[in-house]
Design a protein around this motif. Structure first.
Motif, PDB file in Angstrom:
ATOM      1  N   PHE A 244       6.043 -13.842 -12.870  1.00 44.87           N
ATOM      2  CA  PHE A 244       5.435 -12.594 -13.310  1.00 44.87           C
ATOM      3  C   PHE A 244       4.199 -12.841 -14.187  1.00 44.87           C
ATOM      4  O   PHE A 244       3.431 -11.921 -14.446  1.00 44.87           O
ATOM      5  CB  PHE A 244       6.461 -11.739 -14.072  1.00 44.87           C
ATOM      6  N   GLU A 245       4.049 -14.066 -14.647  1.00 40.17           N
ATOM      7  CA  GLU A 245       2.852 -14.431 -15.403  1.00 40.17           C
ATOM      8  C   GLU A 245       1.795 -15.055 -14.498  1.00 40.17           C
ATOM      9  O   GLU A 245       0.591 -14.870 -14.719  1.00 40.17           O
ATOM     10  CB  GLU A 245       3.225 -15.407 -16.520  1.00 40.17           C
TER      11      GLU A 245
ATOM     12  N   LEU B 227       4.271  -6.045  -8.066  1.00 39.32           N
ATOM     13  CA  LEU B 227       5.288  -6.569  -8.964  1.00 39.32           C
ATOM     14  C   LEU B 227       5.983  -5.475  -9.752  1.00 39.32           C
ATOM     15  O   LEU B 227       5.343  -4.517 -10.185  1.00 39.32           O
ATOM     16  CB  LEU B 227       4.673  -7.556  -9.975  1.00 39.32           C
ATOM     17  N   ASP B 228       7.290  -5.628  -9.908  1.00 35.28           N
ATOM     18  CA  ASP B 228       8.051  -4.782 -10.814  1.00 35.28           C
ATOM     19  C   ASP B 228       9.438  -5.400 -10.978  1.00 35.28           C
ATOM     20  O   ASP B 228      10.018  -5.882 -10.006  1.00 35.28           O
ATOM     21  CB  ASP B 228       8.195  -3.355 -10.282  1.00 35.28           C
ATOM     22  N   ARG B 229       9.939  -5.381 -12.189  1.00 40.17           N
ATOM     23  CA  ARG B 229      11.267  -5.951 -12.428  1.00 40.17           C
ATOM     24  C   ARG B 229      12.383  -5.031 -11.942  1.00 40.17           C
ATOM     25  O   ARG B 229      13.526  -5.464 -11.823  1.00 40.17           O
ATOM     26  CB  ARG B 229      11.450  -6.270 -13.916  1.00 40.17           C
TER      27      ARG B 229
ATOM     28  N   GLU C 207      11.100 -16.862 -14.154  1.00 37.78           N
ATOM     29  CA  GLU C 207      10.436 -15.765 -14.853  1.00 37.78           C
ATOM     30  C   GLU C 207       8.917 -15.923 -14.857  1.00 37.78           C
ATOM     31  O   GLU C 207       8.172 -14.943 -14.932  1.00 37.78           O
ATOM     32  CB  GLU C 207      10.942 -15.678 -16.295  1.00 37.78           C
TER      33      GLU C 207
ATOM     34  N   ASP D  40      12.623  -8.992  -9.616  1.00 32.43           N
ATOM     35  CA  ASP D  40      13.469  -9.732 -10.560  1.00 32.43           C
ATOM     36  C   ASP D  40      14.874  -9.177 -10.407  1.00 32.43           C
ATOM     37  O   ASP D  40      15.337  -8.388 -11.229  1.00 32.43           O
ATOM     38  CB  ASP D  40      12.932  -9.539 -11.987  1.00 32.43           C
TER      39      ASP D  40
ATOM     40  N   ARG E 143      -0.454 -11.586 -10.541  1.00 31.70           N
ATOM     41  CA  ARG E 143      -0.775 -10.274 -11.085  1.00 31.70           C
ATOM     42  C   ARG E 143      -0.793  -9.222  -9.984  1.00 31.70           C
ATOM     43  O   ARG E 143      -0.967  -9.544  -8.812  1.00 31.70           O
ATOM     44  CB  ARG E 143      -2.133 -10.316 -11.790  1.00 31.70           C
ATOM     45  N   GLU E 144      -0.612  -7.998 -10.397  1.00 35.11           N
ATOM     46  CA  GLU E 144      -0.645  -6.877  -9.456  1.00 35.11           C
ATOM     47  C   GLU E 144      -1.953  -6.868  -8.669  1.00 35.11           C
ATOM     48  O   GLU E 144      -3.038  -6.921  -9.241  1.00 35.11           O
ATOM     49  CB  GLU E 144      -0.497  -5.555 -10.215  1.00 35.11           C
TER      50      GLU E 144
ATOM     51  N   ALA F 100      12.338 -13.591  -8.545  1.00 31.31           N
ATOM     52  CA  ALA F 100      12.376 -14.493  -9.683  1.00 31.31           C
ATOM     53  C   ALA F 100      13.782 -15.020  -9.941  1.00 31.31           C
ATOM     54  O   ALA F 100      13.958 -16.101 -10.502  1.00 31.31           O
ATOM     55  CB  ALA F 100      11.861 -13.776 -10.933  1.00 31.31           C
TER      56      ALA F 100
END
Length: 392
Positions: free
Chosen positions: A98-99, A23-25, A95, A43, A102-103, A66
């Motif tokens: 991302f919650e 994950l990364d925005r 959004e 994102d 998890r990585e 996202a």
């Protein structure tokens, strides 16, 4: 509507895809951590072609976005690239993804649902060629609005940075000698690998100043070169490349803040800043032009209106104006390769070989050793003809 067939790993159920989530925005920052078979969680509204190309190159199993990959503002090119490569794209997850993820989580995608273990954590829109084509058609209808916004951004940038554009005010002093030389400016963008490959003869002969823009410096190193300069905000160039000995110029905001400077200083690499509202690739061109470069060759940069819009940033207005400023010196790498590459026809090659043979024969005929050798050959031929006469 029938959902497209998904890639799947050996351990996944038929019609699903399984992989480790990363994950990364910021997509370009995420690419450096991805491995083949990972699932990229991004994102990225209006996914552009450069980002999509980088995801394809890594070999991701799927992409979870996202945001909408095509918002309808303009016809961005990224989703088509992923679909053409057979990479599932699940869109508009919200959004909360991302919650919920998890990585390092093992994620399973079935249809339009994302699972962590056996628990469904997100639902989105699974894209295919048909849905992307429809979204792109709708986006083209609103293109005029984006053109007006692009023009407005261009005028705002001209007012803000007119001194830099017109007089070179704010361009830092550098150590690299550029005056009178060619500069090769490399951005890790459109077709940069192919362009660097065809430019090898040009680089070997002209020895241009090699300028890497952020990840473009890594592209130069991967191609077997050492950059002379690295320019950018330092968010996509690797530590090893920053330590390669190149002169480092950190792109700063107009107010002087440079978020990438602490990272460079932490590596013990000396650096200077270049405050401006332009993009990093534009700063590279403006700096090279101001320092007297005789020719600017661009690799992977934005050259067309579609590419400007595909970048999806108001800052791309600086790209348009920068090209007006340096246009007399700027050449796209594809143009250089077409002009520089020379092909030898078959007749020309034959003529070259015959000329070489004739030259060698003439040299042998006039030299003392050559005359003696010709005498031996002549005597051997006479004996051979005499023997044939005796036989028949």
């Amino acid at each position: 509507m029938r959902l497209p067939t998904l890639r799947r790993s050996r351990s996944a159920e038929p019609g699903s895809v399984l992989g480790t989530a990363r994950l990364d925005r910021r997509t370009k920052r995420l690419v450096g951590r991805l491995r083949p078979g990972d699932i990229a969680v991004i994102d990225h509204v209006d996914l552009d072609r450069v980002a999509a190309d980088s995801l394809v190159a890594v070999g991701v199993a799927a992409v979870l976005n996202a945001k909408p990959s095509v918002s309808g503002r303009y016809p961005n090119l990224g989703p088509e690239v992923l679909i053409a490569a057979g990479i599932p794209l699940l869109d508009d997850l919200g959004e909360s993804v991302f919650e919920q993820i998890r990585e390092g989580d093992v994620v399973r995608i079935e249809g339009n649902t994302v699972f962590v273990g056996e628990e469904p954590v997100a639902h989105g829109a699974l894209q295919d060629a048909e849905t992307v084509a429809k979204s792109m058609a709708d986006a083209r209808e609103g293109l005029s609005v984006q053109l007006e916004a692009f023009a407005a951004n261009t005028m705002d940038y001209l007012k803000q940075e007119r001194d830099l554009l017109l007089d070179g005010v704010g361009v830092p002093e550098i150590q690299t000698r550029i005056q009178g030389r060619h500069c090769l400016i490399v951005v890790r963008g459109y077709d940069y690998k192919a362009d660097l490959d065809v430019l090898r003869p040009y680089i070997r002969e002209f020895k241009p100043v090699l300028i890497g823009v952020d990840g473009g410096a890594d592209a130069l190193v991967e191609a077997g070169y050492t950059p002379d300069m690295i320019i950018g905000d330092m968010d996509s160039v690797t530590d090893d490349v920053l330590r390669c000995g190149a002169e480092v110029i950190v792109h700063a905001y107009p107010d002087g803040r440079a978020p990438g400077l602490p990272r460079v200083e932490g590596l013990g690499v000396p650096a200077i800043t270049f405050p401006a509202a332009a993009t990093s690739e534009d700063l590279a061109m403006l700096l090279a032009d101001e320092k007297g470069a005789s020719l600017l060759v661009a690799v992977g940069t934005h050259a067309t209106l579609v590419e400007f819009l595909d970048k999806g940033r108001g800052g791309m207005a600086s790209t348009f104006l920068t090209r007006l400023k340096v246009g007399g010196k700027l050449v796209d790498a594809k143009g250089v390769s077409r002009l520089y590459r020379q092909s030898i026809s078959g007749s020309s090659l034959l003529l070259l070989i015959l000329s070489a043979v004739a030259a060698m024969a003439s040299a042998v005929a006039v030299s003392t050793v050559g005359k003696a050798y010709l005498g031996v050959v002549s005597e051997w031929w006479d004996n051979f003809v005499f023997q044939l006469g005796q036989i028949f």
